[in-house]
Design a protein around this motif. Structure first.
Motif, PDB file in Angstrom:
ATOM      1  N   GLU A  84       0.978 -24.823  53.126  1.00 45.25           N
ATOM      2  CA  GLU A  84       0.665 -24.093  51.893  1.00 45.25           C
ATOM      3  C   GLU A  84       1.537 -22.840  51.730  1.00 45.25           C
ATOM      4  OE1 GLU A  84      -3.993 -25.263  51.035  1.00 45.25           O
ATOM      5  OE2 GLU A  84      -3.583 -23.408  52.123  1.00 45.25           O
ATOM      6  N   ILE A  85       1.601 -22.387  50.489  1.00 46.95           N
ATOM      7  CA  ILE A  85       2.279 -21.123  50.212  1.00 46.95           C
ATOM      8  C   ILE A  85       1.351 -20.228  49.387  1.00 46.95           C
ATOM      9  CG2 ILE A  85       4.679 -21.962  50.317  1.00 46.95           C
ATOM     10  CD1 ILE A  85       4.667 -22.381  47.332  1.00 46.95           C
ATOM     11  N   LEU A  86       1.567 -18.929  49.537  1.00 44.63           N
ATOM     12  CA  LEU A  86       0.812 -17.968  48.727  1.00 44.63           C
ATOM     13  C   LEU A  86       1.776 -17.393  47.681  1.00 44.63           C
ATOM     14  CD1 LEU A  86      -1.934 -16.502  48.344  1.00 44.63           C
ATOM     15  CD2 LEU A  86      -1.034 -14.673  49.818  1.00 44.63           C
ATOM     16  N   ILE A  87       1.373 -17.502  46.432  1.00 48.53           N
ATOM     17  CA  ILE A  87       2.242 -17.066  45.331  1.00 48.53           C
ATOM     18  C   ILE A  87       1.598 -15.879  44.621  1.00 48.53           C
ATOM     19  CG2 ILE A  87       3.349 -17.756  43.169  1.00 48.53           C
ATOM     20  CD1 ILE A  87       3.080 -20.701  44.156  1.00 48.53           C
ATOM     21  N   GLN A  88       2.368 -14.831  44.474  1.00 48.19           N
ATOM     22  CA  GLN A  88       1.908 -13.707  43.651  1.00 48.19           C
ATOM     23  C   GLN A  88       2.406 -13.942  42.226  1.00 48.19           C
ATOM     24  OE1 GLN A  88       3.367  -9.799  44.765  1.00 48.19           O
ATOM     25  NE2 GLN A  88       1.800  -8.800  43.485  1.00 48.19           N
ATOM     26  N   THR A  89       1.489 -13.903  41.266  1.00 47.21           N
ATOM     27  CA  THR A  89       1.875 -14.165  39.880  1.00 47.21           C
ATOM     28  C   THR A  89       2.727 -13.019  39.346  1.00 47.21           C
ATOM     29  OG1 THR A  89      -0.250 -15.262  39.616  1.00 47.21           O
ATOM     30  CG2 THR A  89       0.990 -14.809  37.611  1.00 47.21           C
ATOM     31  N   LEU A  90       3.861 -13.359  38.747  1.00 48.82           N
ATOM     32  CA  LEU A  90       4.677 -12.356  38.064  1.00 48.82           C
ATOM     33  C   LEU A  90       4.378 -12.360  36.564  1.00 48.82           C
ATOM     34  CD1 LEU A  90       8.125 -13.040  39.817  1.00 48.82           C
ATOM     35  CD2 LEU A  90       6.531 -11.177  40.315  1.00 48.82           C
ATOM     36  N   TYR A  91       4.516 -13.532  35.952  1.00 48.90           N
ATOM     37  CA  TYR A  91       4.252 -13.677  34.518  1.00 48.90           C
ATOM     38  C   TYR A  91       3.430 -14.930  34.295  1.00 48.90           C
ATOM     39  CZ  TYR A  91       8.097 -10.393  33.673  1.00 48.90           C
ATOM     40  OH  TYR A  91       8.897  -9.297  33.647  1.00 48.90           O
ATOM     41  N   LEU A  92       2.528 -14.871  33.344  1.00 50.47           N
ATOM     42  CA  LEU A  92       1.873 -16.112  32.921  1.00 50.47           C
ATOM     43  C   LEU A  92       2.050 -16.275  31.424  1.00 50.47           C
ATOM     44  CD1 LEU A  92      -1.106 -15.319  31.622  1.00 50.47           C
ATOM     45  CD2 LEU A  92      -1.697 -15.066  34.032  1.00 50.47           C
ATOM     46  N   SER A  93       1.989 -17.519  31.028  1.00 47.32           N
ATOM     47  CA  SER A  93       2.276 -17.875  29.649  1.00 47.32           C
ATOM     48  C   SER A  93       0.979 -18.102  28.890  1.00 47.32           C
ATOM     49  CB  SER A  93       3.094 -19.174  29.653  1.00 47.32           C
ATOM     50  OG  SER A  93       3.284 -19.632  28.350  1.00 47.32           O
ATOM     51  N   VAL A  94       0.870 -17.572  27.687  1.00 46.19           N
ATOM     52  CA  VAL A  94      -0.252 -17.939  26.822  1.00 46.19           C
ATOM     53  C   VAL A  94       0.315 -18.852  25.738  1.00 46.19           C
ATOM     54  CG1 VAL A  94      -1.699 -15.943  27.290  1.00 46.19           C
ATOM     55  CG2 VAL A  94       0.004 -15.796  25.476  1.00 46.19           C
ATOM     56  N   ARG A 108       2.259 -24.498  37.447  1.00 51.59           N
ATOM     57  CA  ARG A 108       1.053 -24.339  36.641  1.00 51.59           C
ATOM     58  C   ARG A 108       0.013 -23.691  37.560  1.00 51.59           C
ATOM     59  NH1 ARG A 108      -0.141 -26.150  31.808  1.00 51.59           N
ATOM     60  NH2 ARG A 108      -2.343 -25.790  31.375  1.00 51.59           N
ATOM     61  N   LEU A 109      -0.112 -22.364  37.468  1.00 50.26           N
ATOM     62  CA  LEU A 109      -1.005 -21.616  38.369  1.00 50.26           C
ATOM     63  C   LEU A 109      -2.247 -21.173  37.618  1.00 50.26           C
ATOM     64  CD1 LEU A 109       1.683 -19.236  39.971  1.00 50.26           C
ATOM     65  CD2 LEU A 109       0.744 -21.320  41.005  1.00 50.26           C
ATOM     66  N   GLY A 110      -3.182 -20.617  38.386  1.00 46.22           N
ATOM     67  CA  GLY A 110      -4.342 -20.012  37.761  1.00 46.22           C
ATOM     68  C   GLY A 110      -3.969 -18.688  37.101  1.00 46.22           C
ATOM     69  N   TRP A 111      -4.803 -18.276  36.147  1.00 46.04           N
ATOM     70  CA  TRP A 111      -4.641 -16.940  35.565  1.00 46.04           C
ATOM     71  C   TRP A 111      -5.267 -15.959  36.555  1.00 46.04           C
ATOM     72  CZ3 TRP A 111      -5.640 -16.422  29.568  1.00 46.04           C
ATOM     73  CH2 TRP A 111      -4.685 -17.195  28.888  1.00 46.04           C
ATOM     74  N   GLN A 112      -4.480 -15.583  37.555  1.00 47.06           N
ATOM     75  CA  GLN A 112      -5.006 -14.753  38.636  1.00 47.06           C
ATOM     76  C   GLN A 112      -3.833 -14.050  39.319  1.00 47.06           C
ATOM     77  OE1 GLN A 112      -7.016 -17.540  41.226  1.00 47.06           O
ATOM     78  NE2 GLN A 112      -5.243 -18.903  41.317  1.00 47.06           N
ATOM     79  N   ASP A 113      -4.184 -13.085  40.187  1.00 48.26           N
ATOM     80  CA  ASP A 113      -3.129 -12.338  40.872  1.00 48.26           C
ATOM     81  C   ASP A 113      -2.399 -13.194  41.901  1.00 48.26           C
ATOM     82  OD1 ASP A 113      -3.483  -9.721  39.670  1.00 48.26           O
ATOM     83  OD2 ASP A 113      -5.425  -9.658  40.708  1.00 48.26           O
ATOM     84  N   TYR A 114      -3.170 -13.994  42.641  1.00 48.80           N
ATOM     85  CA  TYR A 114      -2.593 -14.756  43.760  1.00 48.80           C
ATOM     86  C   TYR A 114      -3.062 -16.201  43.701  1.00 48.80           C
ATOM     87  CZ  TYR A 114      -1.833 -10.034  45.479  1.00 48.80           C
ATOM     88  OH  TYR A 114      -1.441  -8.727  45.580  1.00 48.80           O
ATOM     89  N   SER A 115      -2.163 -17.105  43.992  1.00 46.97           N
ATOM     90  CA  SER A 115      -2.526 -18.524  44.018  1.00 46.97           C
ATOM     91  C   SER A 115      -2.035 -19.145  45.307  1.00 46.97           C
ATOM     92  CB  SER A 115      -1.872 -19.271  42.850  1.00 46.97           C
ATOM     93  OG  SER A 115      -2.330 -18.780  41.616  1.00 46.97           O
ATOM     94  N   VAL A 116      -2.856 -20.057  45.828  1.00 49.32           N
ATOM     95  CA  VAL A 116      -2.439 -20.841  46.982  1.00 49.32           C
ATOM     96  C   VAL A 116      -2.005 -22.205  46.465  1.00 49.32           C
ATOM     97  CG1 VAL A 116      -3.223 -21.960  49.106  1.00 49.32           C
ATOM     98  CG2 VAL A 116      -4.008 -19.632  48.533  1.00 49.32           C
ATOM     99  N   SER A 117      -0.853 -22.665  46.950  1.00 51.05           N
ATOM    100  CA  SER A 117      -0.321 -23.938  46.455  1.00 51.05           C
ATOM    101  C   SER A 117       0.154 -24.767  47.634  1.00 51.05           C
ATOM    102  CB  SER A 117       0.847 -23.657  45.505  1.00 51.05           C
ATOM    103  OG  SER A 117       1.597 -24.829  45.272  1.00 51.05           O
ATOM    104  N   ASN A 118       0.087 -26.098  47.496  1.00 44.92           N
ATOM    105  CA  ASN A 118       0.635 -26.949  48.547  1.00 44.92           C
ATOM    106  C   ASN A 118       2.127 -27.212  48.334  1.00 44.92           C
ATOM    107  OD1 ASN A 118       0.759 -28.773  46.484  1.00 44.92           O
ATOM    108  ND2 ASN A 118      -0.871 -30.109  47.270  1.00 44.92           N
ATOM    109  N   GLY A 119       2.676 -26.633  47.279  1.00 47.61           N
ATOM    110  CA  GLY A 119       4.119 -26.729  47.052  1.00 47.61           C
ATOM    111  C   GLY A 119       4.570 -28.012  46.380  1.00 47.61           C
ATOM    112  N   GLU A 120       3.645 -28.952  46.171  1.00 47.90           N
ATOM    113  CA  GLU A 120       4.069 -30.240  45.615  1.00 47.90           C
ATOM    114  C   GLU A 120       4.540 -30.138  44.172  1.00 47.90           C
ATOM    115  OE1 GLU A 120       1.081 -33.237  46.276  1.00 47.90           O
ATOM    116  OE2 GLU A 120       1.217 -33.006  48.461  1.00 47.90           O
TER     117      GLU A 120
END
Lengths: 337, 337
Positions: free
Chosen positions: A38-48, A97-109
């Motif tokens: 897994e990786i931990l991603i800090q959100t920089l920008y999200l799209s509305v 495609r991340l959550g609307w949140q500060d940090y997301s955990v992803s499996n990188g796929e």
């Protein structure tokens, strides 16, 4: 890293009609510990995006609806801040495609690295992201523009519309934009090279205004809006016209479909086509599309405009504002530096 | 031959709403003497088509409107009875867009010889004529059916609809027809091999009836009718559905467009296409289409049904009856033996 606080925007209620602030809630959660891979991603920008409105309905579409009291998700760019996945290193800039949140955990796929040498991070949500791809595929896969044809774009000052009009110009078309203010229209004609622009808010007779702006009729109508603007445009299409439907922002907040004049006979007499699509249809061509658009940006042929809203907590309002035609260019939310 | 009396059907008034007998008049004229290069054709059969209603309006479409107090014209088959053109001999059977009259003079440029060994003369107005070609091109050029897909045909007992449904069956599709009587529907399922048929006159909830008949949704909707039947079908289309619009018989007699629910957002979420067309779009492929359909007829895969009205004087009523759904199969008028 597990002591990081995470803020999420969740869907509290399914909006009825136009979305309101009270349909959303800000919730604090913990960031879970990373597992292998897994990786931990800090959100920089999200799209509305206006299309998210469809996913707020309790109705299966080409994607599943958002769950109530679950984090909203959307196209985002972020920075890898911790990695237990060999394909990603700390510091990588990524799109997912991340959550609307500060940090997301992803499996990188589903995580894609992005190149910040080509364009800044936020551009991967706009001109090089879905709005850019929608405009690109709408022309290269559906409309197939020919030099000298007349193209009308509704929602022309939106993220998709701006790109659509400029891509039509690159193909040698005459381009008429329809947008909601004189300021937006000046931008379209003076900055982006549109040949003409119509302010739908101050125009009483859209058909007459389009007839004047399109003396040779309409060969391609690129529609982001629907409703009465589309009623008018469809009356002016030429033989073998192509109507590309990228969205119908005027209709998303309606609980029941609006009614309008039937026009299918017009498609027979004009041998015309209407095609709706979602950007995923052409996913296998994303890389070549991004490469082509990046080249156009570098050549100065494709310009873009962003409206950056600061702070995760302001994401709901940034989304709501999409339906007030306040937004101008691609609306993104900056979550962190 | 110049002493021959010629009877013509002329357009006396432009119909308002549904055409009436008084919109037409029977006029006697002389047959002019042939000049070099001309042929004299005796009309055998003429075709009455719903699409002619569009040409009775004082409005340019893909063809020019009919002139008032001029002979109506339409697709016809006839016999050459005198020839001053080296390409045609007395006795040749021919197809041409002729006047609704006993005798026509032609320069032979648009005249096509037909082969009565393949099929009788009247078939060149139906299954091997425009209705057959419309159904054929609608599938082979637009819908591109795949085995196992579900196809719905409106106006299924009309000349185009019957062919459309059978061509879909030949491509291995499940086919549901919509027509206006139980008798017609029995013909569709028992004689033509449709999988199911819906009587729109006795069905209160068309969407529910279609849902039942199409448990896997609709992949191809071949529409001859429009209006509420089409509203229902569009709600049930699958991802990547193709809607082929060959005609909109429910709309032709309206002076102002009817209103109905807006559905373009459905095209976005389903990545679907609607394409109208006229048969002339694919004219360069007519010969191969006729050859293929003739082969299907000989193999027993493509059946046809004609409704032959006797006498030129009855042509207006034969045309009017198209809009009462009295007609069943291809409506032709027999003018002479």
């Amino acid at each position: 890293m597990t002591s990081l606080k995470n803020r999420q925007i969740q869907l509290a209620y399914r909006p009825e009609g136009k979305p309101q602030s009270s349909d959303f809630e800000l919730v604090e959660t913990e960031v879970p510990e990373l597992k292998d891979g897994e990786i931990l991603i800090q959100t920089l920008y999200l799209s509305v995006d206006p299309g998210m409105r469809n996913m707020m309905k309790d109705k299966k579409s080409y994607t599943s609806p958002f769950g109530l009291h679950e984090v909203l998700t959307g196209r985002s760019v972020g920075k890898v801040i911790e990695s237990k996945n060999k394909n990603f290193a700390e510091g990588d800039a990524v799109f997912e495609r991340l959550g609307w949140q500060d940090y997301s955990v992803s499996n990188g796929e589903e995580t894609k690295k992005i190149d910040l040498e080509i364009a800044p991070a936020s551009a991967y949500l706009g001109v090089l992201g879905v709005p850019g791809l929608v405009a690109y595929f709408g022309f290269t896969e559906i409309a197939l523009p020919e030099k000298g044809e007349t193209v009308v774009v509704s929602g022309a000052s939106g993220a998709v519309g701006m790109n659509a009009g400029q891509i039509a110009k690159i193909h040698g078309c005459r381009v008429v934009g329809i947008a909601g203010s004189d300021e937006k229209n000046r931008f379209l004609t003076e900055e982006l090279g549109f040949d003409a622009a119509i302010n739908y808010k101050t125009t009483k007779d859209m058909k007459a205004a389009l007839e004047k702006a399109c003396p040779d009729g309409i060969d391609i109508y690129f529609d982001n809006v629907g409703g009465e603007i589309t009623d008018a445009a469809l009356q002016l299409i030429n033989y073998h016209a192509r109507v590309v439907i990228s969205g119908q922002t005027s209709q998303y907040n309606d609980e029941k479909p609006d009614e309008g004049p039937r026009f299918l006979n017009q498609l027979v007499t004009k041998s015309a086509m209407i095609k709706g699509f979602v950007v995923y249809d052409y996913e296998d061509k994303n890389d070549e599309a991004i490469e082509q658009m990046a080249k156009w940006i570098q050549e100065g042929k494709l310009k873009y405009k962003e409206n950056i809203v600061e702070g995760l907590e302001n994401a709901p309002q940034a989304f709501i504002d999409l339906f007030d035609s306040k937004s101008f260019g691609k609306q993104v939310v900056k979550v962190s530096e």
